[in-house]
Each structure stands twice: as structure tokens, then as C-alpha cells.
Motif scaffolding. Structure first.
Motif, short mmCIF file in Angstrom:
data_model
loop_
_atom_site.label_atom_id
_atom_site.label_comp_id
_atom_site.label_asym_id
_atom_site.label_seq_id
_atom_site.Cartn_x
_atom_site.Cartn_y
_atom_site.Cartn_z
N LEU A 72 29.64 30.56 15.15
CA LEU A 72 28.92 31.45 16.06
C LEU A 72 29.34 32.90 15.82
O LEU A 72 28.50 33.81 15.84
CB LEU A 72 29.20 31.06 17.51
CG LEU A 72 28.63 29.72 17.97
CD1 LEU A 72 29.19 29.35 19.33
CD2 LEU A 72 27.11 29.77 18.01
N HIS A 73 30.62 33.12 15.60
CA HIS A 73 31.11 34.47 15.34
C HIS A 73 30.48 35.02 14.05
O HIS A 73 30.10 36.20 13.99
CB HIS A 73 32.63 34.47 15.20
CG HIS A 73 33.34 33.86 16.37
ND1 HIS A 73 34.61 33.35 16.29
CD2 HIS A 73 32.93 33.64 17.65
CE1 HIS A 73 34.98 32.86 17.46
NE2 HIS A 73 33.97 33.02 18.30
N ALA A 74 30.37 34.17 13.05
CA ALA A 74 29.79 34.60 11.77
C ALA A 74 28.33 34.99 11.94
O ALA A 74 27.88 36.00 11.37
CB ALA A 74 29.93 33.49 10.74
N VAL A 75 27.59 34.21 12.69
CA VAL A 75 26.18 34.52 12.89
C VAL A 75 26.02 35.82 13.69
O VAL A 75 25.17 36.66 13.38
CB VAL A 75 25.45 33.36 13.60
CG1 VAL A 75 24.01 33.75 13.94
CG2 VAL A 75 25.45 32.13 12.71
N GLY A 76 26.87 36.01 14.70
CA GLY A 76 26.83 37.26 15.44
C GLY A 76 27.11 38.45 14.55
O GLY A 76 26.44 39.50 14.64
N TYR A 77 28.10 38.31 13.68
CA TYR A 77 28.42 39.39 12.75
C TYR A 77 27.25 39.64 11.79
O TYR A 77 26.90 40.78 11.49
CB TYR A 77 29.68 39.04 11.96
CG TYR A 77 30.25 40.18 11.16
CD1 TYR A 77 31.26 40.98 11.68
CD2 TYR A 77 29.79 40.48 9.87
CE1 TYR A 77 31.81 42.04 10.95
CE2 TYR A 77 30.32 41.52 9.14
CZ TYR A 77 31.33 42.30 9.69
OH TYR A 77 31.85 43.35 8.97
N ALA A 78 26.63 38.55 11.33
CA ALA A 78 25.50 38.68 10.42
C ALA A 78 24.33 39.40 11.08
O ALA A 78 23.62 40.18 10.43
CB ALA A 78 25.08 37.30 9.92
N MET A 79 24.11 39.14 12.35
CA MET A 79 23.04 39.85 13.06
C MET A 79 23.38 41.33 13.20
O MET A 79 22.50 42.19 13.16
CB MET A 79 22.81 39.18 14.42
CG MET A 79 22.23 37.77 14.28
SD MET A 79 22.17 36.83 15.83
CE MET A 79 20.89 37.73 16.70
N GLY A 80 24.66 41.64 13.30
CA GLY A 80 25.09 43.04 13.29
C GLY A 80 24.81 43.69 11.95
O GLY A 80 24.43 44.87 11.87
N ILE A 81 25.02 42.92 10.87
CA ILE A 81 24.71 43.43 9.53
C ILE A 81 23.24 43.81 9.44
O ILE A 81 22.87 44.84 8.87
CB ILE A 81 25.05 42.36 8.46
CG1 ILE A 81 26.57 42.19 8.34
CG2 ILE A 81 24.45 42.73 7.11
CD1 ILE A 81 26.98 41.04 7.44
N MET A 82 22.39 42.97 10.02
CA MET A 82 20.96 43.26 10.02
C MET A 82 20.66 44.57 10.75
O MET A 82 19.86 45.38 10.29
CB MET A 82 20.20 42.10 10.66
CG MET A 82 20.31 40.79 9.91
SD MET A 82 19.54 39.40 10.79
CE MET A 82 17.81 39.85 10.64
#
Length: 384
Positions: A149-159
Motif C-alpha cells: 500500500l505504501h508503494a502504491v501511494g508513493y507511485a501515485m505521488g510520482i504521477m
């Protein structure tokens, strides 16, 4: 109107049904999916992968020994999983961010963690790990699957930042039964987040075999979320490099998440608090010992003239140095006084904290006076 149901196919999770480029004996074979991604990997790179795997195994062996000798409270071994960790980590770009579980010794080593960082957490010391932003790796996650979940949240921040970084997360086969992992894949797919999911299927979720929780290959679950996946031999370090390069390129190009199932085996216990002989056979372990990732790469390197006595001695010497340095740094750690756990909790004095300090001091006084500093204030923030 009567309805009929088509019988489901018989479950199949054959460990041989994987993509690989190195056979168990080190023979190089062709794989149309992986070959394009590893065409540039030469002998020097392969030697680097070999060196890292040997050193990671030595760190692991030293960690187990330190725990058995009472220097660490616990250790989570990764023996047998070196290729899955070292191979994939080598493919990750330095500015990508990784979210590991608690077993990714190889990933942390490749990313540049200091040796003392491998033991601080298991010893319970202050600042128990590396600064995540020094090596772009989050602290190891003990809650099963939460890091996805943390990784996906970070990835959405990358977007939102509109960069081409990728978030990467590692987890085991047991974690795929957790809601967190499935929820992470739903979000990643729905928002086309640039994240790579790496499942190290080491066959055991503590004492539960993977066959209890997965009747078909785990990689087959990802397409159900709209995520492309690859099932790769996790003991083939070259295949792991190729699979990770494919997954990263897919995510980096704006195509959304990708999923890798690296089929491997945990040769040791789940942690040093576990006794694997109670739930698995010696014969099973010996079968997987014959698939050792380090021996496999050594055989291939020998066949292409990349392994000789001088190289072997150099790697062994480096592994010895790392093992000795890890032990020395662990033994040099000085634990703070027990009451120091209450230091720096608040910026200002706090009556509730004063009460807790007094209660904890009284508790410590109840033990034998073999620890003369037990009831003394901590070295930092004393009297706060």
C-alpha cells in the motif's frame, strides 16, 4: 431453468513452469521473453551479481550466528533467495523507491545500506535502520503486506510529480493472502500507478505451504486486476534481472503496474524463532539445495571463462571482510539505558510522561541489581 457448472481445472503450481535462462547446472538456454532484456549483460556484470550474492549470504550467515550468540533478538534469513533479491535490485534505478518487507537483505545491500544497518533493528537499538532517503529504500515492514500500500501511494505521488520514477515493493507468497496486497493491486491498476510488485514465492508462509493458499500460480492473480505478470525462476539471477527490467520499463512508460512472481525457496527458518524441521522434510530441502542460485551462476561463469581461482579467492576474501566488519560493528553498538526509551517523546515536560517514567523505574527496580543503570534517567533528555 437448470444451470450447469463446468468443472474447474485441476490445480497446478508446478515450480518448473517458470521463465529461466540458466538451467540448474548453469547451462544457458534461450527464453524469448527474457533474452531481449539481458542481451547487454556481460561477464563483468555477471561477476558483480555473483559477488553480491556471496556477500549477501555471508551477511545472512553472520546474522544468524549473532542471534544464536545472544547479540540479536531475532533474524530473518534469506538464504536461497539471493538471486531473486540481488537480480531484481540490480535492475532498479537509483532514484526509484523500494518498499521491502523484513527479509530483503540482498535488496538493502545492493542499494548501499551500511553493514551496521542490518543489525540495529534486530538488536532493538535507537535509529534502528538507515535513513530511507539515503538509499531510496523504506524501512523494513514487519506488518505482512502493508508495504504494498505504501508503494502504491508513493507511485501515485510520482504521477502527481510527473516524473518517470517507479516504486517497487517486495513481499512473500503468504502476503498475497492479505487484504493489503489485493487492495494495493486494485488501486495500482485503477490509477495506472507506476509500481512493480515483486512476490518472492519461497514456498512457505511461516509453516503453511504455498499449496494451502494458492491452487494455481500466484502470478496468475495479477491479470485479474488488469496487471501484466511474469512467473520467473527466482533462483536464476540473470532471469530475475531480465524480468525486473521488463517490469520497470512497463511501469516507467506510463503503462501502469507490473507483477513478478519469483519462484524460489527459503532454505533456512522463517526467522531464528522458527524450527522448519517441524513442518517440512529434509528431502524437500535437499531438492532445492540442488537449485542453489550461487552455484548455478558459478557453473555458468566457469563455462564462459569468467570464473577462476583468482576470482574465487577475491570474492571469498571480500565476504570474509564483510562478515568480520558486520560482527565488529554489531558488537560495538552500545545500548541506551532502559529509561531512555522515554526521552524525546515530547518537546516539553509532560506530567503523563513523568508518571510513566516513575512507573517504569519502579518496575526495573523489581529485578536483581545486575543492571546498575536500569533505574537511572536516560543519557538524553534526562529530567524532561
Amino acid at each position: 431453468m437448470a444451470h450447469t457448472r463446468t468443472p474447474a481445472a485441476e490445480p497446478s503450481i508446478d515450480v518448473e513452469d517458470v521463465s529461466r535462462v540458466l538451467e540448474y547446472d548453469g547451462e544457458r538456454i534461450a527464453d524469448p521473453d527474457l533474452d531481449p532484456w539481458i542481451a547487454d549483460v556481460g561477464i563483468a556484470e555477471l561477476q558483480g551479481l555473483y559477488r553480491d550474492m556471496v556477500i549477501v549470504r555471508r551477511i545472512d550467515i553472520e546474522g544468524v550466528a549473532l542471534q544464536r550468540q545472544g547479540q540479536l533478538a531475532l533474524w530473518a534469513p534469506c538464504q536461497g533467495q539471493e538471486a531473486a533479491q540481488v537480480g531484481t535490485a540490480h535492475a532498479v534505478r537509483s532514484d526509484d523507491f523500494i518498499f521491502p518487507s523484513y527479509r530483503e537483505i540482498g535488496v538493502n545491500y545492493v542499494r548501499g545500506a551500511e553493514l551496521v544497518d542490518f543489525v540495529r533493528a534486530w538488536r532493538g537499538e535507537e535509529h534502528s535502520t538507515f535513513n530511507p532517503y539515503d538509499i531510496n529504500v523504506a524501512a523494513g515492514q514487519i506488518i505482512i503486506g502493508a508495504q504494498t500500500l505504501h508503494a502504491v501511494g508513493y507511485a501515485m505521488g510520482i504521477m502527481n510529480d510527473e516524473t518517470d520514477q517507479v516504486a517497487v515493493t517486495y513481499f512473500g507468497d503468504g502476503a498475497t493472502s492479505q487484504g493489503d496486497v489485493n487492495e494495493a493491486m486494485i488501486f495500482a491498476s485503477s490509477f495506472r500507478a507506476p509500481v512493480v510488485f515483486v512476490c518472492q514465492n519461497n514456498q512457505w508462509a511461516i509453516s503453511e505451504p504455498v499449496t494451502v493458499q494458492a491452487k494455481f500460480p500466484i502470478a496468475g492473480r495479477a491479470p485479474g486486476f488488469g496487471i501484466p505478470s511474469m512467473r520467473v525462476d527466482g533462483n536464476d539471477v540473470l532471469a530475475c534481472v531480465g524480468a525486473m527490467r521488463w517490469a520497470l520499463a512497463h511501469a516507467r512508460a506510463g503503462n501502469g503496474p507490473a507483477f513478478i512472481e519469483a519462484v524460489t525457496y527459503r532454505m533456512g527458518p522463517h526467522t531464528t524463532a522458527d524450527d522448519p524441521s517441524r513442518y517440512r522434510s529434509k528431502d524437500d530441502v535437499e531438492v532445492w539445495r540442488g537449485r542453489d542460485p550461487i552455484a548455478r551462476l558459478e557453473s555458468y561463469l566457469r563455462s564462459v571463462g569468467g570464473f577462476d581461482d583468482q576470482f574465487a579467492a577475491s570474492v571469498a576474501s571480500e565476504a570474509d571482510r564483510v562478515g568480520a566488519e558486520l560482527r565488529a560493528q554489531c558488537l560495538a553498538l552500545t545500548s541506551r539505558a532502559p529509561l531512555a526509551v522515554l526521552d524525546n517523546v515530547y518537546a516539553e515536560p509532560h506530567v503523563g510522561l513523568d508518571r510513566q517514567r516513575a512507573e517504569f523505574a519502579a518496575y526495573l527496580d523489581g529485578f536483581a541489581s545486575t543492571e546498575p543503570s536500569a533505574a537511572e534517567p536516560g543519557t538524553e533528555g534526562a529530567g524532561r
